[in-house]
Scaffold this motif. Structure first.
Motif, PDB file in Angstrom:
ATOM      1  N   GLY A 146       8.642 -28.603  -2.528  1.00  0.00           N
ATOM      2  CA  GLY A 146       9.940 -28.044  -2.909  1.00  0.00           C
ATOM      3  C   GLY A 146       9.834 -26.796  -3.758  1.00  0.00           C
ATOM      4  N   GLY A 147       8.599 -26.308  -3.968  1.00  0.00           N
ATOM      5  CA  GLY A 147       8.409 -25.111  -4.798  1.00  0.00           C
ATOM      6  C   GLY A 147       8.844 -23.852  -4.068  1.00  0.00           C
ATOM      7  N   ALA A 148       8.943 -22.769  -4.829  1.00  0.00           N
ATOM      8  CA  ALA A 148       9.371 -21.491  -4.251  1.00  0.00           C
ATOM      9  C   ALA A 148       8.385 -21.021  -3.195  1.00  0.00           C
ATOM     10  N   LYS A 149       8.922 -20.429  -2.145  1.00  0.00           N
ATOM     11  CA  LYS A 149       8.080 -19.922  -1.063  1.00  0.00           C
ATOM     12  C   LYS A 149       8.016 -18.399  -1.121  1.00  0.00           C
ATOM     13  N   MET A 150       6.861 -17.872  -0.803  1.00  0.00           N
ATOM     14  CA  MET A 150       6.650 -16.432  -0.824  1.00  0.00           C
ATOM     15  C   MET A 150       6.202 -16.000   0.574  1.00  0.00           C
ATOM     16  N   ASN A 151       6.579 -14.796   0.983  1.00  0.00           N
ATOM     17  CA  ASN A 151       6.116 -14.274   2.269  1.00  0.00           C
ATOM     18  C   ASN A 151       4.705 -13.723   2.073  1.00  0.00           C
ATOM     19  N   PHE A 152       3.716 -14.545   2.381  1.00  0.00           N
ATOM     20  CA  PHE A 152       2.329 -14.165   2.103  1.00  0.00           C
ATOM     21  C   PHE A 152       1.827 -13.049   3.010  1.00  0.00           C
ATOM     22  N   GLU A 153       2.424 -12.939   4.189  1.00  0.00           N
ATOM     23  CA  GLU A 153       2.012 -11.865   5.098  1.00  0.00           C
ATOM     24  C   GLU A 153       2.324 -10.499   4.491  1.00  0.00           C
ATOM     25  N   VAL A 154       3.483 -10.414   3.869  1.00  0.00           N
ATOM     26  CA  VAL A 154       3.898  -9.168   3.208  1.00  0.00           C
ATOM     27  C   VAL A 154       2.965  -8.856   2.023  1.00  0.00           C
ATOM     28  N   GLN A 155       2.480  -9.919   1.355  1.00  0.00           N
ATOM     29  CA  GLN A 155       1.654  -9.731   0.150  1.00  0.00           C
ATOM     30  C   GLN A 155       0.245  -9.215   0.470  1.00  0.00           C
ATOM     31  N   LEU A 156      -0.208  -9.394   1.713  1.00  0.00           N
ATOM     32  CA  LEU A 156      -1.579  -8.996   2.057  1.00  0.00           C
ATOM     33  C   LEU A 156      -1.853  -7.525   1.740  1.00  0.00           C
ATOM     34  N   ASP A 157      -0.927  -6.642   2.144  1.00  0.00           N
ATOM     35  CA  ASP A 157      -1.120  -5.205   1.890  1.00  0.00           C
ATOM     36  C   ASP A 157      -1.111  -4.903   0.404  1.00  0.00           C
ATOM     37  N   ARG A 158      -0.269  -5.623  -0.339  1.00  0.00           N
ATOM     38  CA  ARG A 158      -0.178  -5.394  -1.788  1.00  0.00           C
ATOM     39  C   ARG A 158      -1.478  -5.801  -2.484  1.00  0.00           C
ATOM     40  N   VAL A 159      -2.030  -6.917  -2.049  1.00  0.00           N
ATOM     41  CA  VAL A 159      -3.301  -7.369  -2.629  1.00  0.00           C
ATOM     42  C   VAL A 159      -4.408  -6.388  -2.247  1.00  0.00           C
ATOM     43  N   ASP A 160      -4.427  -5.992  -0.987  1.00  0.00           N
ATOM     44  CA  ASP A 160      -5.446  -5.062  -0.495  1.00  0.00           C
ATOM     45  C   ASP A 160      -5.431  -3.750  -1.287  1.00  0.00           C
ATOM     46  N   ALA A 161      -4.241  -3.292  -1.648  1.00  0.00           N
ATOM     47  CA  ALA A 161      -4.100  -2.028  -2.384  1.00  0.00           C
ATOM     48  C   ALA A 161      -4.681  -2.114  -3.798  1.00  0.00           C
ATOM     49  N   ASN A 162      -4.928  -3.322  -4.276  1.00  0.00           N
ATOM     50  CA  ASN A 162      -5.472  -3.513  -5.636  1.00  0.00           C
ATOM     51  C   ASN A 162      -6.982  -3.776  -5.652  1.00  0.00           C
ATOM     52  N   MET A 163      -7.635  -3.548  -4.519  1.00  0.00           N
ATOM     53  CA  MET A 163      -9.088  -3.739  -4.472  1.00  0.00           C
ATOM     54  C   MET A 163      -9.789  -2.477  -4.971  1.00  0.00           C
ATOM     55  N   PRO A 164     -10.541  -2.566  -6.068  1.00  0.00           N
ATOM     56  CA  PRO A 164     -11.242  -1.365  -6.544  1.00  0.00           C
ATOM     57  C   PRO A 164     -12.316  -0.912  -5.550  1.00  0.00           C
ATOM     58  N   ASP A 165     -12.431   0.386  -5.385  1.00  0.00           N
ATOM     59  CA  ASP A 165     -13.465   0.974  -4.519  1.00  0.00           C
ATOM     60  C   ASP A 165     -14.736   1.133  -5.370  1.00  0.00           C
ATOM     61  N   LEU A 166     -15.798   0.438  -4.977  1.00  0.00           N
ATOM     62  CA  LEU A 166     -17.020   0.472  -5.785  1.00  0.00           C
ATOM     63  C   LEU A 166     -17.695   1.841  -5.771  1.00  0.00           C
ATOM     64  N   ASP A 167     -17.351   2.683  -4.796  1.00  0.00           N
ATOM     65  CA  ASP A 167     -17.895   4.049  -4.773  1.00  0.00           C
ATOM     66  C   ASP A 167     -17.215   4.927  -5.815  1.00  0.00           C
ATOM     67  N   GLU A 168     -15.983   4.566  -6.143  1.00  0.00           N
ATOM     68  CA  GLU A 168     -15.236   5.352  -7.132  1.00  0.00           C
ATOM     69  C   GLU A 168     -15.434   4.837  -8.549  1.00  0.00           C
ATOM     70  N   HIS A 169     -15.710   3.542  -8.666  1.00  0.00           N
ATOM     71  CA  HIS A 169     -15.884   2.930  -9.996  1.00  0.00           C
ATOM     72  C   HIS A 169     -17.323   2.422 -10.113  1.00  0.00           C
ATOM     73  N   GLU A 170     -18.108   3.162 -10.848  1.00  0.00           N
ATOM     74  CA  GLU A 170     -19.536   2.829 -10.919  1.00  0.00           C
ATOM     75  C   GLU A 170     -19.859   1.769 -11.968  1.00  0.00           C
ATOM     76  N   MET A 171     -18.931   1.515 -12.885  1.00  0.00           N
ATOM     77  CA  MET A 171     -19.219   0.515 -13.917  1.00  0.00           C
ATOM     78  C   MET A 171     -19.323  -0.873 -13.277  1.00  0.00           C
TER      79      MET A 171
END
Length: 202
Positions: free
Chosen positions: A63-88
């Motif tokens: 009975g918990g709230a439902k989220m459209n996870f398909e829509v969230q995929l792009d949002r999550v993907d956009a938050n992946m750091p690029d290891l070539d840009e961030h050397e730390m």
């Protein structure tokens, strides 16, 4: 470090809701790695990822709230750091946390046990890399590094945590609000991640 995830056989016996619960628990435990990186270099949309993570937990409660996870995929993907840009080094465990969240969404959408296995493996590999970078040295042989990793407190704790999560999931017949709350508390680990850091380290 073994190539095979220690809890793989048990994961293959779980239904898709329980697989999702395993994924989000392992992701929750890695999440402080992204939070710390976000604070140190101001990368990514922390609020957005927290909302998605919370949405996954909520969706597991009957009975918990439902989220459209398909829509969230792009949002999550956009938050992946690029290891070539961030050397730390911190970029790598931060990326692992976001990759795990992404795989959690795929696991929910496709009920794919291989995605759950991937989440568990990513978390273990994150721990292994941290141990090797922080305590290994060039003079050590591959066998010595493997022994260091496998016997290290952080790896022992990681395996014990994953085993505890799977054990709880196998024991319960149906997920309910109390169980999910307790599982999240276990995974939150007082804000300390799988590699022993918290956002208070910023």
């Amino acid at each position: 470090m073994t190539d095979r995830l220690p809890v793989e056989a048990q994961l293959r016996s779980l239904d898709h809701k329980k697989l999702a619960a395993y994924c989000v628990a392992v992701t929750e435990r890695q999440f402080p790695n992204f939070v710390l990186f976000n604070k140190l270099v101001e990368f990514g949309d922390l609020k957005q990822l927290e909302t998605v993570l919370d949405g996954v937990w909520q969706s597991l409660v009957p009975g918990g709230a439902k989220m459209n996870f398909e829509v969230q995929l792009d949002r999550v993907d956009a938050n992946m750091p690029d290891l070539d840009e961030h050397e730390m080094y911190g970029a790598s465990p931060a990326l692992d946390a976001v990759v795990s969240l992404y795989s959690t969404l795929i696991c929910i959408l496709e009920a794919d046990v291989d995605e759950a296995i991937a989440v568990g493996s990513v978390s273990r590999e994150c721990v292994a890399m941290f141990i090797e970078i922080s305590e290994g040295d060039d003079q050590m042989s591959d066998v010595e590094i493997l022994r260091l990793i496998n016997n290290h407190d952080l790896m022992v704790q990681e395996d014990e945590f994953q085993e505890e999560v799977v054990e709880r999931l196998m024991k319960i017949k149906q997920l309910d609000k109390t169980f999910i709350g307790e599982l999240r508390e276990l995974a939150h680990n007082q804000g300390v991640s799988n590699i022993g850091i918290s956002d208070e380290d910023a």
